[in-house]
Design an enzyme around this catalytic site. Structure first.
Site, PDB file in Angstrom:
ATOM      1  N   LEU A 132       0.888  -1.165   0.000  1.00  0.00           N
ATOM      2  CA  LEU A 132       0.000   0.000   0.000  1.00  0.00           C
ATOM      3  C   LEU A 132       0.922   1.209   0.000  1.00  0.00           C
ATOM      4  CD1 LEU A 132      -2.678  -0.982   2.702  1.00  0.00           C
ATOM      5  CD2 LEU A 132      -2.934  -1.009   0.220  1.00  0.00           C
ATOM      6  N   ASP A 133       0.495   2.288  -0.642  1.00  0.00           N
ATOM      7  CA  ASP A 133       1.321   3.501  -0.662  1.00  0.00           C
ATOM      8  C   ASP A 133       1.553   3.996   0.768  1.00  0.00           C
ATOM      9  OD1 ASP A 133       1.203   3.361  -3.394  1.00  0.00           O
ATOM     10  OD2 ASP A 133      -0.424   4.818  -3.575  1.00  0.00           O
ATOM     11  N   LYS A 134       2.571   4.806   0.913  1.00  0.00           N
ATOM     12  CA  LYS A 134       2.913   5.329   2.255  1.00  0.00           C
ATOM     13  C   LYS A 134       1.722   6.056   2.885  1.00  0.00           C
ATOM     14  CE  LYS A 134       6.371   8.438   4.157  1.00  0.00           C
ATOM     15  NZ  LYS A 134       6.031   9.749   3.602  1.00  0.00           N
ATOM     16  N   LYS A 160      -5.094   5.748  -7.640  1.00  0.00           N
ATOM     17  CA  LYS A 160      -4.790   7.175  -7.833  1.00  0.00           C
ATOM     18  C   LYS A 160      -4.671   7.499  -9.320  1.00  0.00           C
ATOM     19  CE  LYS A 160      -2.434   7.578  -3.424  1.00  0.00           C
ATOM     20  NZ  LYS A 160      -1.157   7.379  -2.749  1.00  0.00           N
TER      21      LYS A 160
END
Ligand code: URA
Length: 238
Positions: free
Chosen positions: A104-106, A192
């Site tokens: 998962l992205d930061k 995104k």
């Protein structure tokens, strides 16, 4: 379970490096079934034999499975020089070889499975398996029926192929919208990039589920717990 060397057992259970545990063994600090063993190559049966270090039981776990409610600000990696990692949050881990299943992205929150089971991870991440992942997001911009259609039909986000059908559900359509979206792929920044393609921006993203595994909403952000037997079974049967 095959017999395991005593030094390997202790290292795998996080008691120290191979040379540290060899040192403990040679100093007589380790017992197996109550008897001091001074040979690091001593073979034991991890599920049956009782191993103590300094009179404390060293419990055996071959595989561990944790559900983490990932907080923003930590990275989906096992090591990082700048930021805390998701693995570093699992303070009760017996094993030292845990890793996150996918990334998962930061800045993304929510469900992340942390394990040392490479085979299960492979099954869940294999592009051929099309494991569904559902996210909740807040979007800067008005999400409309046209977006629902576009997400279902596939978007060109600069990959070789357009994205696979994604189910977009609008929870609130306004200048700031709320949605749930289900994808069966895992391209870098996929959600995104899909919203960017429709001229909108994800301002908050949280994963709710992965295959049969659902985020336990009683877990505070940053908290974790072991998977239940039935969660694990369902994932394996997936
Ligand atoms: N899609 C994204 O853009 N980010 C994530 O962290 C997961 C899916």
């Amino acid at each position: 379970m095959k017999d395991l060397r005593l030094d390997k057992f202790l290292t795998e259970m996080g008691m120290g490096s191979r040379s540290q545990v060899k040192n403990y063994i040679s100093k007589g600090r380790v017992t197996v079934n109550g008897e001091i063993i001074k040979r690091p190559e001593y073979k034991l049966s991890p599920e049956k034999d009782i191993v103590n270090l300094d009179n404390e039981r060293v419990n055996y776990a071959e595989y561990e499975y944790y559900m983490l409610n990932k907080p923003a600000g930590c990275v989906s990696a096992t090591e990082d020089r700048r930021f805390p990692t998701v693995v570093s949050l699992i303070e009760d881990a017996a094993r030292k070889d845990l890793f996150p299943v996918g990334r998962l992205d930061k800045d993304t929150e929510g469900l992340l499975l942390i394990t040392n089971d490479g085979a299960l991870s492979h099954e869940l991440l294999s592009p051929k398996k099309h494991v569904a992942k559902t996210y909740y997001a807040r979007i800067d911009g008005k999400v409309t029926g046209d977006d629902v259609k576009a997400f279902w039909e596939g978007l060109d986000i600069g990959e070789k192929k357009i994205t696979k059908p994604a189910e977009l559900v609008i929870l609130k359509s306004d200048a700031e919208s709320e949605i749930e979206v289900t994808i069966t792929e895992g391209k870098y920044h996929q959600i995104k990039r899909m919203f960017e393609k429709t001229g909108k921006k994800v301002i908050y993203l949280k994963r709710l589920s992965m295959g049969s595994l659902k985020l336990d909403e009683t877990l505070a952000i940053g908290a974790y717990r072991p998977l239940t037997e039935s969660e694990l079974q369902a994932l394996k049967e997936g």
